[in-house]
Design a protein around this motif. Structure first.
Motif, PDB file in Angstrom:
ATOM      1  N   ILE A   8      48.343  39.111  47.547  1.00 41.71           N
ATOM      2  CA  ILE A   8      48.093  40.507  47.175  1.00 41.71           C
ATOM      3  C   ILE A   8      47.899  40.623  45.662  1.00 41.71           C
ATOM      4  N   VAL A   9      46.748  41.140  45.281  1.00 43.75           N
ATOM      5  CA  VAL A   9      46.506  41.531  43.896  1.00 43.75           C
ATOM      6  C   VAL A   9      46.804  43.028  43.841  1.00 43.75           C
ATOM      7  N   LEU A  56      43.950  40.023  49.078  1.00 42.04           N
ATOM      8  CA  LEU A  56      43.969  41.451  49.388  1.00 42.04           C
ATOM      9  C   LEU A  56      44.091  42.217  48.076  1.00 42.04           C
ATOM     10  N   MET A  57      43.147  43.120  47.834  1.00 45.76           N
ATOM     11  CA  MET A  57      43.190  43.911  46.613  1.00 45.76           C
ATOM     12  C   MET A  57      42.784  45.341  46.907  1.00 45.76           C
ATOM     13  N   PRO A  58      42.997  46.269  45.965  1.00 42.36           N
ATOM     14  CA  PRO A  58      42.627  47.661  46.231  1.00 42.36           C
ATOM     15  C   PRO A  58      41.120  47.817  46.414  1.00 42.36           C
ATOM     16  N   GLY A  59      40.739  48.812  47.211  1.00 47.04           N
ATOM     17  CA  GLY A  59      39.332  49.153  47.343  1.00 47.04           C
ATOM     18  C   GLY A  59      38.755  49.511  45.984  1.00 47.04           C
ATOM     19  N   VAL A 364      45.461  50.887  43.635  1.00 49.22           N
ATOM     20  CA  VAL A 364      46.700  50.125  43.503  1.00 49.22           C
ATOM     21  C   VAL A 364      47.291  49.914  44.890  1.00 49.22           C
ATOM     22  N   ILE A 365      47.926  48.763  45.086  1.00 51.67           N
ATOM     23  CA  ILE A 365      48.622  48.475  46.346  1.00 51.67           C
ATOM     24  C   ILE A 365      50.117  48.545  46.082  1.00 51.67           C
ATOM     25  N   ALA A 371      45.811  54.032  51.318  1.00 47.06           N
ATOM     26  CA  ALA A 371      45.565  52.778  52.032  1.00 47.06           C
ATOM     27  C   ALA A 371      44.077  52.435  51.964  1.00 47.06           C
ATOM     28  N   ASP A 372      43.604  52.172  50.746  1.00 43.02           N
ATOM     29  CA  ASP A 372      42.236  51.713  50.485  1.00 43.02           C
ATOM     30  C   ASP A 372      42.352  50.274  50.006  1.00 43.02           C
ATOM     31  N   MET A 373      41.960  49.325  50.859  1.00 45.88           N
ATOM     32  CA  MET A 373      42.171  47.908  50.550  1.00 45.88           C
ATOM     33  C   MET A 373      41.003  47.075  51.050  1.00 45.88           C
ATOM     34  N   ILE A 374      40.816  45.918  50.412  1.00 51.35           N
ATOM     35  CA  ILE A 374      39.766  45.003  50.850  1.00 51.35           C
ATOM     36  C   ILE A 374      40.309  43.581  50.904  1.00 51.35           C
ATOM     37  N   LEU A 375      39.892  42.865  51.933  1.00 53.52           N
ATOM     38  CA  LEU A 375      40.190  41.442  52.071  1.00 53.52           C
ATOM     39  C   LEU A 375      38.974  40.659  51.614  1.00 53.52           C
ATOM     40  N   ILE A 376      39.187  39.696  50.708  1.00 49.02           N
ATOM     41  CA  ILE A 376      38.092  38.935  50.132  1.00 49.02           C
ATOM     42  C   ILE A 376      38.268  37.456  50.456  1.00 49.02           C
ATOM     43  N   ASP A 377      37.167  36.815  50.813  1.00 48.76           N
ATOM     44  CA  ASP A 377      37.178  35.381  51.107  1.00 48.76           C
ATOM     45  C   ASP A 377      37.280  34.584  49.819  1.00 48.76           C
ATOM     46  N   TYR A 378      38.450  34.661  49.205  1.00 48.63           N
ATOM     47  CA  TYR A 378      38.664  33.922  47.967  1.00 48.63           C
ATOM     48  C   TYR A 378      39.984  33.184  48.047  1.00 48.63           C
ATOM     49  N   TYR A 379      39.889  31.873  47.944  1.00 50.81           N
ATOM     50  CA  TYR A 379      41.069  31.021  47.975  1.00 50.81           C
ATOM     51  C   TYR A 379      41.118  30.309  46.620  1.00 50.81           C
TER      52      TYR A 379
END
Length: 449
Positions: A8-9, A56-59, A364-365, A371-379
Motif C-alpha cells: 500500500i502506497v 495499491l495506491m489512491p485513485g 489518500v488511503i 474508497a478511490d483506489m487503484i491496483l497497479i501491476d508493479y512489483y
C-alpha cells in the motif's frame, strides 16, 4: 470488502508504505488500512479481493480537463495549419465546440471516461463549452460520469465570443448546475463556475459572473495567461496583467482554479500566494500549443501550491508528471531540480484540491477517506520506501498497467477488464457521433475571435 495481498502506497502525511498490507472499505469509505493479518482479524468474514502482490495506491485526480477534446482526435483542418495560439482556438477548438449537440457531448465524454478508468484516474475537473447546446449540457456530462462511476467537478465555460445570448445561457447553466449540486449533495458530483479566459471576457461579463455566485459561493475555473497574447491583451485593454485583473474582479479567490499561468510576473505570483487560488499546470498541452513553460518552481518558492492537469491531452496523469519533471529540468539546465515536485503535485496537491472541493479526504488511503483506489501491476525491483517513492513512480509505476480501478467503493475495472461501460460499443457510438460532428465542422467554418 477487504483488499488483501498488496503493497500500500498510502500517500498519508508520512508517505507510509505498507508491505503485505490490506484495506477494508464499506460502501464509499475506507474503514482501515494496515498489515493484512491485523485487518483480517479486525474485519473477519468479509468478501475479499486478492491484490496478487500488486501495488495499491489512491485513485488519481485530473485537475483540468476538456472531455469534448476527444472529438478532435484525427480531425484534419483543410486550411493551413494554425501558426499561433489564437489561430488554434479559432480554427479548431472554438469551431469544434460550436458543433457540439447533446449527442456529441455525451459520446465524446464516455470514451475519455474509459481512458480515465484504464489510467487509474477516478476524479476529473472538467471545463466544458458547447455554444449551440448550452442548456442542460452539464447534466448530460453528469449522466455520463454516473454511468462510468467516476467522480466529477463540472463547469460551463462562459465567454463573450458567441454574443450576449450565449454568454447569458452559460451563466444560467453554471448557476443551475451549482444549485443542483447543492441540493443533491452527492459525494461524486460537484460544480464550479466556468470562465474561458481574460481576452474573451469583458469587465461587464466578469462582474455579472461574480454577482451570480454571490449566494452560492462557488469557485471559478478559468484559463489564465496561457499564451503571451492573453497577457498582451490584458495590458492593452485593461492596463494590467491577467492575474491582476482576476484578483481585482474577485475571480482569483480561494477555491478557484486558474489553469496554466504560463505568462505571469513576479507581482502576479505575489497576488496568487496572497489570494490562494489554485494554479493548475498543464505541461504537455503548453508544449503542444508552443505557448511556453509556466514558472512552476518559482511559484513553489513563493508559497503557491500548484496542481496538475492535462487540458484535454488525455485523461491519464502519469505522462503529465514525467513531462513536468523533464520540461522544468530542461528549462533550468540543472539536474538537481524538480524531481519529487511533480509527484507531489499529482499525489499531494491534486488531493488537497479535490478534498477541498468534494468535502471528503481524497488521494489518500487511510481511515475515513474516500474508497478511490487503484491496483497497479508493479512489483518493485529495488526496495520501495517513503523516501524513494518519487523515483519508483517516475521510472517504474508510471509505466506499469493499471489492473483494477475502484471509485467510491465501486469496482470499475478488475483484472484489466471494465465492469462498467462496453468499450467496443462506446467507441462505435462515439464514431457515429463524431462523423456527424465533423460534417458540421466542415460546413460551418464560422470563426469569430
Amino acid at each position: 470488502m477487504i483488499i488483501t495481498n498488496v503493497t500500500i502506497v498510502t500517500m498519508d502525511l508520512k508517505n507510509s508504505i505498507i508491505a503485505g498490507g490490506a484495506v477494508a472499505f464499506q460502501d464509499d469509505i475506507i474503514l482501515d488500512a494496515g498489515p493484512e493479518q491485523e485487518i483480517l482479524s479486525t474485519y473477519p468474514g468479509h468478501e475479499s479481493l486478492d491484490g496478487g502482490g500488486r501495488l495499491l495506491m489512491p485513485g488519481l485526480i485530473n485537475a483540468h480537463m476538456h472531455l469534448y477534446g476527444a472529438f478532435a482526435r484525427g480531425l484534419a483542418l483543410k486550411e493551413a495549419p494554425p501558426a499561433t495560439f489564437v489561430e488554434i482556438l479559432e480554427r479548431l477548438w472554438w469551431r469544434l465546440d460550436r458543433t457540439l449537440d447533446e449527442e456529441a457531448i455525451r459520446w465524446s465524454a464516455l470514451p475519455i471516461h474509459i481512458q480515465a478508468i484504464r489510467s487509474g484516474v477516478t476524479t476529473l475537473f472538467d471545463h466544458h463549452a458547447s455554444p449551440a447546446s448550452v442548456n442542460g449540457s452539464l447534466d448530460i456530462l453528469a449522466g455520463a460520469f454516473r454511468e462510468a462511476g467516476l467522480r466529477a467537478c463540472l463547469c460551463y465555460e462562459v465567454s463573450d465570443r458567441d454574443g450576449e445570448q450565449v454568454r447569458d445561457a452559460g451563466i444560467r447553466e453554471n448557476i443551475r448546475f451549482l444549485e443542483r449540486c447543492r441540493k443533491e449533495s452527492s459525494p461524486l458530483l460537484k460544480g464550479m463556475f466556468g470562465l474561458h479566459a481574460s481576452f474573451t471576457l469583458s469587465d461587464n461579463t466578469l462582474a455579472k459572473c461574480k454577482e451570480a455566485t454571490t449566494d452560492i459561493g462557488a469557485g471559478f475555473h478559468v484559463h489564465c495567461a496561457e499564451a503571451a497574447s492573453d497577457l498582451e491583451h490584458a495590458r492593452e485593454h485593461f492596463g494590467m496583467t491577467v492575474v491582476e485583473r482576476f484578483a481585482r474582479q474577485g475571480i482569483a479567490s480561494p477555491g478557484s482554479i486558474l489553469a496554466h499561468c504560463v505568462h505571469i510576473t513576479d507581482g502576479d505570483m505575489a497576488l496568487l500566494a496572497e489570494y490562494g487560488a489554485w494554479v493548475v499546470h498543464n505541461p504537455r498541452s503548453n508544449m503542444n500549443n508552443a505557448v511556453g513553460c509556466a514558472p512552476i518552481p518559482e511559484m513553489m518558492r513563493r508559497g503557491i501550491t500548484p496542481a496538475l492537469g492535462t487540458d484535454g491531452m488525455s485523461a491519464g496523469m502519469m505522462d503529465e508528471i514525467k513531462t513536468a519533471m523533464l520540461i522544468h529540468r530542461h528549462e533550468a539546465r540543472d539536474t538537481r531540480t524538480f524531481f519529487a515536485e511533480p509527484v507531489d503535485m499529482l499525489l499531494k496537491n491534486n488531493a488537497r484540491l479535490a478534498t477541498a472541493t468534494f468535502g471528503i479526504p481524497l488521494g489518500v488511503i487511510e481511515k475515513g477517506a474516500a474508497a478511490d483506489m487503484i491496483l497497479i501491476d508493479y512489483y518493485p525491483p529495488t526496495p520501495l520506501t517513503s523516501g524513494n517513492l518519487a523515483g519508483h513512480i517516475l521510472f517504474g509505476i508510471a509505466h506499469a498497467p493499471v489492473d483494477t480501478t475502484i471509485a467510491a467503493g465501486s469496482i470499475l475495472m478488475k483484472g484489466g477488464k471494465l465492469t462498467v461501460l462496453d468499450e467496443k460499443e462506446t467507441a462505435s457510438r462515439a464514431r457515429e457521433a463524431a462523423v456527424k460532428t465533423w460534417k458540421r465542422f466542415s460546413v460551418n467554418p464560422n470563426v469569430r475571435g
